[in-house]
Design a protein around this motif. Structure first.
Motif, PDB file in Angstrom:
ATOM      1  N   SER A   3       0.833  -1.203   0.000  1.00  0.00           N
ATOM      2  CA  SER A   3       0.000   0.000   0.000  1.00  0.00           C
ATOM      3  C   SER A   3       0.864   1.248   0.000  1.00  0.00           C
ATOM      4  N   LEU A 157     -18.139  -2.266  -5.193  1.00  0.00           N
ATOM      5  CA  LEU A 157     -17.182  -3.107  -4.473  1.00  0.00           C
ATOM      6  C   LEU A 157     -16.736  -4.345  -5.238  1.00  0.00           C
ATOM      7  N   PRO A 162      -9.134  -0.799  -3.226  1.00  0.00           N
ATOM      8  CA  PRO A 162      -8.585  -0.438  -1.914  1.00  0.00           C
ATOM      9  C   PRO A 162      -9.150   0.877  -1.384  1.00  0.00           C
ATOM     10  N   LEU A 164     -12.629   3.336  -1.335  1.00  0.00           N
ATOM     11  CA  LEU A 164     -14.058   3.464  -1.654  1.00  0.00           C
ATOM     12  C   LEU A 164     -14.499   4.898  -1.407  1.00  0.00           C
ATOM     13  N   LEU A 188     -15.986  -2.343   6.361  1.00  0.00           N
ATOM     14  CA  LEU A 188     -15.058  -2.290   5.225  1.00  0.00           C
ATOM     15  C   LEU A 188     -13.737  -1.659   5.650  1.00  0.00           C
ATOM     16  N   HIS A 189     -13.850  -0.618   6.443  1.00  0.00           N
ATOM     17  CA  HIS A 189     -12.657   0.070   6.927  1.00  0.00           C
ATOM     18  C   HIS A 189     -11.822  -0.877   7.790  1.00  0.00           C
ATOM     19  N   THR A 193     -10.082  -1.192   3.872  1.00  0.00           N
ATOM     20  CA  THR A 193     -10.416  -0.255   2.792  1.00  0.00           C
ATOM     21  C   THR A 193     -10.287   1.195   3.286  1.00  0.00           C
ATOM     22  N   THR A 194      -9.662   2.022   2.488  1.00  0.00           N
ATOM     23  CA  THR A 194      -9.624   3.459   2.777  1.00  0.00           C
ATOM     24  C   THR A 194     -10.947   4.048   2.301  1.00  0.00           C
TER      25      THR A 194
END
Ligand code: ADP
Length: 313
Positions: A3, A157, A162, A164, A188-189, A193-194
């Motif tokens: 990342s 999704l 990576p 959203l 999700l976070h 996920t950012t």
């Protein structure tokens, strides 16, 4: 894939919409610079017309920027338009759902569009996570408004982006659905996920975001951790309806930030960290005011702007 430090990096981003018909030229973004760290839930907060959607639509490739640079997941959107956009999923405000497909078919179609191999598709899992598993084979036109809204999130999704982006995710949504969407955003976070979301509800940004940028007239007027931003707003207003209308402020209340409102109520603004509400009420009582009713008001987005602009003035 390792990342990058920043999920999104924007430098001096500008957008001018050309004049058309009777509408004059409009500068929607006036030089925005932002670095959104990987792993954050980042809120873009601002009133209608501030430029939030323009910003999001540039990231999504739906609006062409006038100048400035944008990197998504360390990829410049001019040099790598396709790869940079594959790193984001965007949920727009509009609910556009093809009525002739089922939710499952829609997700499979989107996955195909992104080139996700069949073996790697997670359509059922995504539908289940959004509470749509039992609607998997229903016609989209049979879904309620709230379900269609969740389906829009599901669609964003399918390629496991990576990053959203949620553009006003809960505008016009009832409280129950709002909670459900918030829970899912957090989930999700937690899974890495950012998240970037735009909103004009201070409450929503406060509830979800670790960092908040405030946009107004196409500019960032503040960008800081949520707690620090809110600490500037650690005051409340106590509103008292006296049993007898007040004609003037009692001398005993001198030194307080107190006013008599046009409706005859007494409004006292106080710092929550410094003054207890009990002590305040005691002072009101000893000043001879008989309290009929009382309520408190918390600062809202308008107050954030007033507080920010008065600090910089
Ligand atoms: P927000 O999402 O914060 O409500 P927008 O990005 O939609 O703000 O709009 C910012 C400004 O740009 C507004 O003044 C809006 O009227 C104007 N604007 C948005 N889209 C267009 C367009 N396609 N053509 C001309 N002006 C636009």
């Amino acid at each position: 894939m390792s990342s990058p430090h920043c999920a999104i990096e924007v430098r001096d981003l500008r957008k001018t919409y050309a004049a058309s018909g009777k509408m004059p030229e409009k500068q929607a973004l006036n030089g925005i610079s932002l670095a959104i760290p990987t792993g954050s839930i980042f809120g873009l907060l601002g009133p209608n017309g501030a430029g939030k959607s323009t910003f999001i639509n540039i990231l999504a490739g739906l609006v062409r920027k006038t100048s400035g640079s944008v990197r998504i997941w360390d990829l410049d959107i001019d040099q790598h338009p396709r790869q940079s956009r594959a790193a984001i999923g965007v949920v727009n405000q509009e609910v556009v759902a093809d009525p002739f497909f089922t939710p499952f078919e829609m997700l499979e179609l989107m996955a195909g569009f992104y080139g996700v191999p069949k073996a790697e598709r997670r359509s059922v899992e995504i539908l289940a996570a959004l509470g749509l598993e039992d609607k998997k084979d229903a016609y989209v036109r049979q879904l309620s408004g709230g379900m269609k809204r969740r389906l829009m999130v599901a669609k964003a999704l399918v390629h496991a982006p990576p990053v959203l982006i949620l553009d006003e995710p809960t505008a016009g949504v009832d409280v129950e659905l709002r909670r459900l969407l918030w829970d899912y955003v957090r989930e999700l976070h937690d899974r890495g996920t950012t998240i970037i979301l735009t909103t004009h509800y201070l409450e929503e940004a406060e509830e979800l975001c670790d960092t908040i940028a405030i946009v107004n007239h196409g500019e960032i007027v503040a960008c800081e951790p949520t707690a620090r931003l809110l600490s500037r707003l650690d005051y409340k207003t106590l509103v008292i309806q006296p049993k007898e209308p007040l004609s003037a402020l009692p001398a005993d209340l001198a030194g307080l930030d107190a006013v008599i409102r046009p409706d005859g109520s007494l409004a006292i603004t106080f710092k929550t960290a410094e003054t207890g509400i009990g002590r305040l009420l005691e002072r009101v009582r000893t000043s001879g005011i008989a309290i009929g009713d009382l309520s408190t008001e918390s600062p809202d987005l308008e107050d954030v702007f007033v507080s920010l602009t008065s600090e910089t003035a």
